[in-house]
Design a protein around this motif. Structure first.
Motif, PDB file in Angstrom:
ATOM      1  N   MET A  36      -5.444  14.338   0.575  1.00 57.39           N
ATOM      2  CA  MET A  36      -5.654  13.001   1.120  1.00 57.39           C
ATOM      3  C   MET A  36      -6.792  12.300   0.372  1.00 57.39           C
ATOM      4  N   ASP A  37      -7.900  13.005   0.179  1.00 56.51           N
ATOM      5  CA  ASP A  37      -9.049  12.415  -0.508  1.00 56.51           C
ATOM      6  C   ASP A  37      -8.724  12.071  -1.957  1.00 56.51           C
ATOM      7  N   ALA A  38      -8.055  12.998  -2.654  1.00 56.84           N
ATOM      8  CA  ALA A  38      -7.721  12.757  -4.057  1.00 56.84           C
ATOM      9  C   ALA A  38      -6.747  11.582  -4.187  1.00 56.84           C
ATOM     10  N   LEU A  39      -5.816  11.473  -3.254  1.00 55.04           N
ATOM     11  CA  LEU A  39      -4.863  10.361  -3.283  1.00 55.04           C
ATOM     12  C   LEU A  39      -5.579   9.032  -3.048  1.00 55.04           C
ATOM     13  N   ALA A  40      -6.506   9.017  -2.104  1.00 57.42           N
ATOM     14  CA  ALA A  40      -7.266   7.784  -1.844  1.00 57.42           C
ATOM     15  C   ALA A  40      -8.052   7.375  -3.088  1.00 57.42           C
ATOM     16  N   ASN A  71       0.834  -1.212   0.000  1.00 53.65           N
ATOM     17  CA  ASN A  71       0.000   0.000   0.000  1.00 53.65           C
ATOM     18  C   ASN A  71       0.864   1.255   0.000  1.00 53.65           C
ATOM     19  N   ARG A  72       1.932   1.243   0.795  1.00 52.39           N
ATOM     20  CA  ARG A  72       2.824   2.389   0.858  1.00 52.39           C
ATOM     21  C   ARG A  72       3.413   2.657  -0.533  1.00 52.39           C
ATOM     22  N   ALA A  73       3.900   1.616  -1.192  1.00 50.29           N
ATOM     23  CA  ALA A  73       4.490   1.766  -2.522  1.00 50.29           C
ATOM     24  C   ALA A  73       3.467   2.316  -3.520  1.00 50.29           C
ATOM     25  N   VAL A  74       2.236   1.817  -3.454  1.00 46.50           N
ATOM     26  CA  VAL A  74       1.171   2.307  -4.342  1.00 46.50           C
ATOM     27  C   VAL A  74       0.899   3.782  -4.066  1.00 46.50           C
ATOM     28  N   LEU A  75       0.813   4.146  -2.800  1.00 49.16           N
ATOM     29  CA  LEU A  75       0.509   5.535  -2.442  1.00 49.16           C
ATOM     30  C   LEU A  75       1.626   6.487  -2.857  1.00 49.16           C
ATOM     31  N   ILE A  76       2.875   6.091  -2.652  1.00 48.99           N
ATOM     32  CA  ILE A  76       4.000   6.946  -3.040  1.00 48.99           C
ATOM     33  C   ILE A  76       4.023   7.121  -4.564  1.00 48.99           C
ATOM     34  N   GLU A  77       3.872   6.038  -5.281  1.00 51.81           N
ATOM     35  CA  GLU A  77       3.869   6.102  -6.747  1.00 51.81           C
ATOM     36  C   GLU A  77       2.699   6.949  -7.251  1.00 51.81           C
ATOM     37  N   THR A  78       1.531   6.751  -6.672  1.00 51.30           N
ATOM     38  CA  THR A  78       0.358   7.533  -7.079  1.00 51.30           C
ATOM     39  C   THR A  78       0.559   9.008  -6.762  1.00 51.30           C
ATOM     40  N   ALA A  79       1.125   9.308  -5.610  1.00 47.51           N
ATOM     41  CA  ALA A  79       1.385  10.709  -5.241  1.00 47.51           C
ATOM     42  C   ALA A  79       2.351  11.348  -6.232  1.00 47.51           C
ATOM     43  N   ARG A  80       3.399  10.623  -6.625  1.00 48.44           N
ATOM     44  CA  ARG A  80       4.345  11.163  -7.613  1.00 48.44           C
ATOM     45  C   ARG A  80       3.647  11.421  -8.959  1.00 48.44           C
ATOM     46  N   GLU A  81       2.793  10.496  -9.371  1.00 54.79           N
ATOM     47  CA  GLU A  81       2.038  10.686 -10.617  1.00 54.79           C
ATOM     48  C   GLU A  81       1.143  11.916 -10.514  1.00 54.79           C
ATOM     49  N   ARG A 136      -7.612   8.229  -6.306  1.00 55.02           N
ATOM     50  CA  ARG A 136      -6.785   7.855  -7.462  1.00 55.02           C
ATOM     51  C   ARG A 136      -6.041   6.538  -7.238  1.00 55.02           C
ATOM     52  N   SER A 137      -5.635   6.261  -6.008  1.00 52.40           N
ATOM     53  CA  SER A 137      -4.885   5.029  -5.736  1.00 52.40           C
ATOM     54  C   SER A 137      -5.785   3.802  -5.674  1.00 52.40           C
ATOM     55  N   GLY A 138      -7.092   4.032  -5.447  1.00 49.05           N
ATOM     56  CA  GLY A 138      -8.007   2.913  -5.291  1.00 49.05           C
ATOM     57  C   GLY A 138      -7.978   2.321  -3.890  1.00 49.05           C
ATOM     58  N   LEU A 139      -7.293   2.991  -2.976  1.00 52.93           N
ATOM     59  CA  LEU A 139      -7.237   2.538  -1.580  1.00 52.93           C
ATOM     60  C   LEU A 139      -8.192   3.388  -0.752  1.00 52.93           C
ATOM     61  N   LYS A 157      -9.791   5.763   2.209  1.00 56.31           N
ATOM     62  CA  LYS A 157      -9.344   6.978   2.903  1.00 56.31           C
ATOM     63  C   LYS A 157      -8.664   6.636   4.223  1.00 56.31           C
ATOM     64  N   GLY A 158      -9.198   5.640   4.913  1.00 58.38           N
ATOM     65  CA  GLY A 158      -8.597   5.227   6.185  1.00 58.38           C
ATOM     66  C   GLY A 158      -7.156   4.782   6.015  1.00 58.38           C
ATOM     67  N   THR A 159      -6.882   4.068   4.934  1.00 55.56           N
ATOM     68  CA  THR A 159      -5.522   3.613   4.658  1.00 55.56           C
ATOM     69  C   THR A 159      -4.595   4.805   4.445  1.00 55.56           C
ATOM     70  N   VAL A 160      -5.057   5.789   3.686  1.00 53.79           N
ATOM     71  CA  VAL A 160      -4.249   6.977   3.417  1.00 53.79           C
ATOM     72  C   VAL A 160      -4.013   7.751   4.710  1.00 53.79           C
ATOM     73  N   PHE A 161      -5.059   7.936   5.511  1.00 49.70           N
ATOM     74  CA  PHE A 161      -4.915   8.683   6.758  1.00 49.70           C
ATOM     75  C   PHE A 161      -4.024   7.949   7.752  1.00 49.70           C
ATOM     76  N   ARG A 162      -4.146   6.620   7.835  1.00 53.83           N
ATOM     77  CA  ARG A 162      -3.275   5.855   8.738  1.00 53.83           C
ATOM     78  C   ARG A 162      -1.815   5.945   8.301  1.00 53.83           C
ATOM     79  N   ARG A 163      -1.587   5.924   7.006  1.00 55.30           N
ATOM     80  CA  ARG A 163      -0.224   5.947   6.479  1.00 55.30           C
ATOM     81  C   ARG A 163       0.435   7.306   6.668  1.00 55.30           C
ATOM     82  N   PHE A 164      -0.285   8.398   6.383  1.00 52.58           N
ATOM     83  CA  PHE A 164       0.333   9.718   6.352  1.00 52.58           C
ATOM     84  C   PHE A 164      -0.117  10.667   7.456  1.00 52.58           C
TER      85      PHE A 164
END
Length: 193
Positions: free
Chosen positions: A33-37, A11-21, A39-42, A44-51
């Motif tokens: 945070m919402d846009a990243l969730a 998930n971390r790798a997907v989020l970092i790659e998606t953020a770079r894109e 676009r990544s297909g993960l 919102k909770g995953t994004v908030f827990r990670r970052f």
């Protein structure tokens, strides 16, 4: 130290790659945070827990880039990496560090998010240790080698680049990065005399 679960690492790798894109596609202002969730297909909770916060996304991007930069310093080709003379490595380090910081300037500003103090954490400490080692290998006769390494680190790190003008009208033929790199080379040359 705990090992990251395989799904969390994925998930971390997907989020970092998606953020770079997203930085490339929509720009820094639209990376939320919402846009990243979305676009990544993960979730919102995953994004908030990670970052934790939007600034956390940018801190993670900086950390990822910092690890790649440190790898180049520790095991990349000379003169930045091992195998070159200490003076050549010291001279090469400045422009390479400045380039990395200039390329990540907007990410660093977003990471501060207006609430975080200017960072002087692990990346600066790694830079300081590296510079101290090179100064010691050069046989620089300093009153306090640790302080000298700290002062040189300050010349290359985030505060300088975040809070100075990127271009100077008095020197339109040279970029700010070029001028900083030449200043570093001059500083190191004078120090090594």
């Amino acid at each position: 130290m705990t090992t990251e679960r395989a799904d969390a690492a994925r998930n971390r790798a997907v989020l970092i790659e998606t953020a770079r894109e997203m930085l490339t596609d929509v720009g820094i202002e639209r990376l939320t945070m919402d846009a990243l969730a979305e676009r990544s297909g993960l979730g919102k909770g995953t994004v908030f827990r990670r970052f934790g916060t939007r600034s956390g996304i940018f801190m993670a991007l900086l950390g990822d880039g910092e690890r790649a930069f440190q790898k180049r310093v520790l095991s990349g080709p000379p003169p930045l990496g091992p195998g070159a003379e200490p003076l050549d490595r010291l001279v090469a380090f400045g422009p390479a560090r400045l380039r990395f910081l200039m390329e990540n300037r907007e990410i660093a500003r977003a990471a501060l998010g207006g609430r975080t103090p200017v960072p002087f954490g692990p990346p600066a400490m790694v830079t300081q240790r590296h510079l101290r080692t090179l100064l010691q290998q050069l046989g620089i006769d300093a009153a306090d080698l640790d302080i000298l390494a700290m002062q040189l680190t300050a010349a290359l790190d985030v505060p300088l680049l975040l809070y100075t003008a990127p271009e100077d009208g008095d020197h339109p033929e040279k970029t700010f990065e070029d001028r900083l790199a030449r200043g570093w080379e001059d500083l190191v040359g004078r120090l090594a005399r």
